[in-house]
Design an enzyme around this catalytic site. Structure first.
Site, PDB file in Angstrom:
ATOM      1  N   ARG A 296       0.707  -1.117   0.039  1.00 23.48           N
ATOM      2  CA  ARG A 296       0.052  -0.080   0.016  1.00 23.48           C
ATOM      3  C   ARG A 296       0.801   1.242   0.085  1.00 23.48           C
ATOM      4  O   ARG A 296       0.719   1.904  -0.889  1.00 23.48           O
ATOM      5  CB  ARG A 296      -0.890  -0.008   1.252  1.00 23.48           C
ATOM      6  CG  ARG A 296      -2.187   1.138   0.966  1.00 23.48           C
ATOM      7  CD  ARG A 296      -1.793   2.508   1.506  1.00 23.48           C
ATOM      8  NE  ARG A 296      -1.251   2.365   3.014  1.00 23.48           N
ATOM      9  CZ  ARG A 296      -0.893   3.668   3.597  1.00 23.48           C
ATOM     10  NH1 ARG A 296      -0.587   4.654   2.989  1.00 23.48           N
ATOM     11  NH2 ARG A 296      -0.219   3.327   4.890  1.00 23.48           N
ATOM     12  N   ASP A 297       1.527   1.346   0.985  1.00 24.99           N
ATOM     13  CA  ASP A 297       2.481   2.988   1.312  1.00 24.99           C
ATOM     14  C   ASP A 297       3.573   2.906   0.328  1.00 24.99           C
ATOM     15  O   ASP A 297       3.888   3.783  -0.061  1.00 24.99           O
ATOM     16  CB  ASP A 297       2.943   3.092   2.625  1.00 24.99           C
ATOM     17  CG  ASP A 297       3.288   4.235   2.986  1.00 24.99           C
ATOM     18  OD1 ASP A 297       3.071   5.124   2.168  1.00 24.99           O
ATOM     19  OD2 ASP A 297       4.173   4.258   4.000  1.00 24.99           O
TER      20      ASP A 297
ATOM     21  N   ASN B  30      10.294   4.529   2.674  1.00 26.16           N
ATOM     22  CA  ASN B  30       9.973   3.850   4.205  1.00 26.16           C
ATOM     23  C   ASN B  30      11.325   3.366   4.527  1.00 26.16           C
ATOM     24  O   ASN B  30      12.136   2.520   3.720  1.00 26.16           O
ATOM     25  CB  ASN B  30       8.881   2.982   4.035  1.00 26.16           C
ATOM     26  CG  ASN B  30       7.844   3.645   3.595  1.00 26.16           C
ATOM     27  OD1 ASN B  30       6.983   4.440   4.788  1.00 26.16           O
ATOM     28  ND2 ASN B  30       6.855   3.598   2.476  1.00 26.16           N
TER      29      ASN B  30
ATOM     30  N   HIS C  55      10.584   7.159   7.949  1.00 20.39           N
ATOM     31  CA  HIS C  55      11.009   7.150   6.586  1.00 20.39           C
ATOM     32  C   HIS C  55      12.824   7.209   6.683  1.00 20.39           C
ATOM     33  O   HIS C  55      13.158   8.112   7.836  1.00 20.39           O
ATOM     34  CB  HIS C  55      10.506   8.141   6.001  1.00 20.39           C
ATOM     35  CG  HIS C  55       9.087   7.848   5.510  1.00 20.39           C
ATOM     36  ND1 HIS C  55       8.518   8.247   3.948  1.00 20.39           N
ATOM     37  CD2 HIS C  55       8.101   7.265   6.100  1.00 20.39           C
ATOM     38  CE1 HIS C  55       7.297   7.789   3.968  1.00 20.39           C
ATOM     39  NE2 HIS C  55       7.020   7.058   5.261  1.00 20.39           N
TER      40      HIS C  55
ATOM     41  N   CYS D 231       5.178   9.202   0.027  1.00 21.71           N
ATOM     42  CA  CYS D 231       3.851  10.044   0.212  1.00 21.71           C
ATOM     43  C   CYS D 231       3.581  10.695  -1.101  1.00 21.71           C
ATOM     44  O   CYS D 231       3.975  11.783  -1.276  1.00 21.71           O
ATOM     45  CB  CYS D 231       3.656  10.861   1.365  1.00 21.71           C
ATOM     46  SG  CYS D 231       2.402  11.639   1.822  1.00 21.71           S
TER      47      CYS D 231
ATOM     48  N   HIS E 232       6.603   4.400  12.412  1.00 22.05           N
ATOM     49  CA  HIS E 232       6.690   4.468  11.048  1.00 22.05           C
ATOM     50  C   HIS E 232       7.612   5.544  10.671  1.00 22.05           C
ATOM     51  O   HIS E 232       7.331   6.676  10.422  1.00 22.05           O
ATOM     52  CB  HIS E 232       5.211   4.666  10.542  1.00 22.05           C
ATOM     53  CG  HIS E 232       5.054   5.111   9.040  1.00 22.05           C
ATOM     54  ND1 HIS E 232       4.193   3.845   8.407  1.00 22.05           N
ATOM     55  CD2 HIS E 232       5.802   5.398   8.025  1.00 22.05           C
ATOM     56  CE1 HIS E 232       4.099   3.907   7.228  1.00 22.05           C
ATOM     57  NE2 HIS E 232       5.264   4.985   6.827  1.00 22.05           N
TER      58      HIS E 232
END
Length: 307
Positions: free
Chosen positions: A24-25, A259, A219, A250, A217
């Site tokens: 997803r991300d 990420n 990056h 993003c 989370h």
């Protein structure tokens, strides 16, 4: 395949959960459209590698994230009610409707700690976003669906600069009060450092939110993701978001690069003697296959070293 030497640090947690966000991300920020077959195979490979949670996609409107326009088709081909959670991100009630229709049992919502990002990502304000999320969370919980909450821009914002930790804690507490079971704290543009991580976790604890309710989370924009993960481990955090192969960013913040790579995190955890349940060789193979689909080398240092 080489593996790191293990030197167990008894002051660190014995086991962590890796919340895989690559499908997803990771893929939402690709310039091209990844075929459905490749996405499904990627998710299946990640589950086979032992990832305990794999976030599959997002039921966001295709106008905003065209890379995930095939979310319904992807979910229809996955065991979303199976033993391995395959959450989907839902931006609003319409997204929740689609998730419920598809039989999804785990969802995530996506909030902002800053006004500018709330406006760009949610077309809302920091205060207004809670009115958007309240019916989503309530209806999901009523349907027996677990709800996770992300908070973005927790360490810095490309438009507003430094973010007050009290602001992050305030947003996070309200999301938990709505009924979210876990709060993922996002360093969306990768500007956080180790002491900042410890400060924020400590501030949450002071506000009555223990480390067990938090995930991190990170990056890797400035190469700090692993250092920040180690700092979080020392604070008792046991859930970490990561993206296979270091994919992602993003679509609403150009300075948000990849990420934390799942392989890099697994290598560090293995060396620390922390259980995670992931088969590193299988994970590397999954990332190499996706890199071939994307037509470029994986940004993960461990994938490049071991592939």
């Amino acid at each position: 395949m080489a593996l790191p030497m293990v030197e167990r640090d008894p002051s660190l947690p014995a086991r962590v959960t890796i919340y895989e966000v690559g499908p997803r991300d990771g893929l939402q920020n690709e310039s091209g459209i990844v075929p459905v077959d490749a996405k499904v195979a990627f998710i299946e490979d990640l589950v086979s590698a032992g990832l305990p949670v794999v976030e599959a996609t997002s039921f966001v409107h295709p106008k905003w994230v065209p890379q995930l326009a095939d979310a319904g088709e992807v979910v229809a081909r996955l065991p979303v009610a199976g033993s391995v959670p395959l959450p989907v991100l839902v931006p609003n009630e319409r997204g929740l409707d689609r998730a419920l229709e598809a039989g999804v049992r785990h969802i995530a919502i996506f909030a902002s700690a800053t006004e500018t990002f709330a406006a760009k990502n949610l077309n809302s304000s920091v205060e207004g976003q809670f009115a958007l999320f309240e019916p989503v969370v309530r209806r999901a919980l009523d349907a027996g669906v677990d709800v996770r909450a992300y908070v973005s821009m927790c360490f810095g914002d490309p438009w507003e600069g430094a973010v007050d930790p009290a602001q992050v804690v305030g947003v996070g507490r309200r999301l938990l009060d709505l009924g979210a079971t876990q709060l993922s704290i996002g360093d969306t543009i990768g500007v956080g450092t180790a002491a900042h991580v410890a400060r924020l976790v400590g501030d949450f604890a002071d506000a009555g939110v223990p480390a067990a309710r938090l995930a991190m989370h990170f990056h890797d924009t400035y190469g700090q993701a692993l250092a920040n993960a180690l700092a979080a481990l020392r604070c008792g955090i046991t859930t970490f978001d990561a993206s296979a192969g270091g994919l992602g960013g993003c679509p609403y913040a150009e300075s948000a690069t990849g990420n934390l790579a799942t392989e890099d995190l697994v290598w560090m955890l293995t060396g620390l003697g922390i259980e995670h349940g992931v088969d590193l060789p299988a994970l590397v193979r999954a990332s190499v296959r996706m890199a071939e689909v994307l037509g470029r080398e994986s940004p993960s240092a461990v994938v490049r070293a071991l592939a």
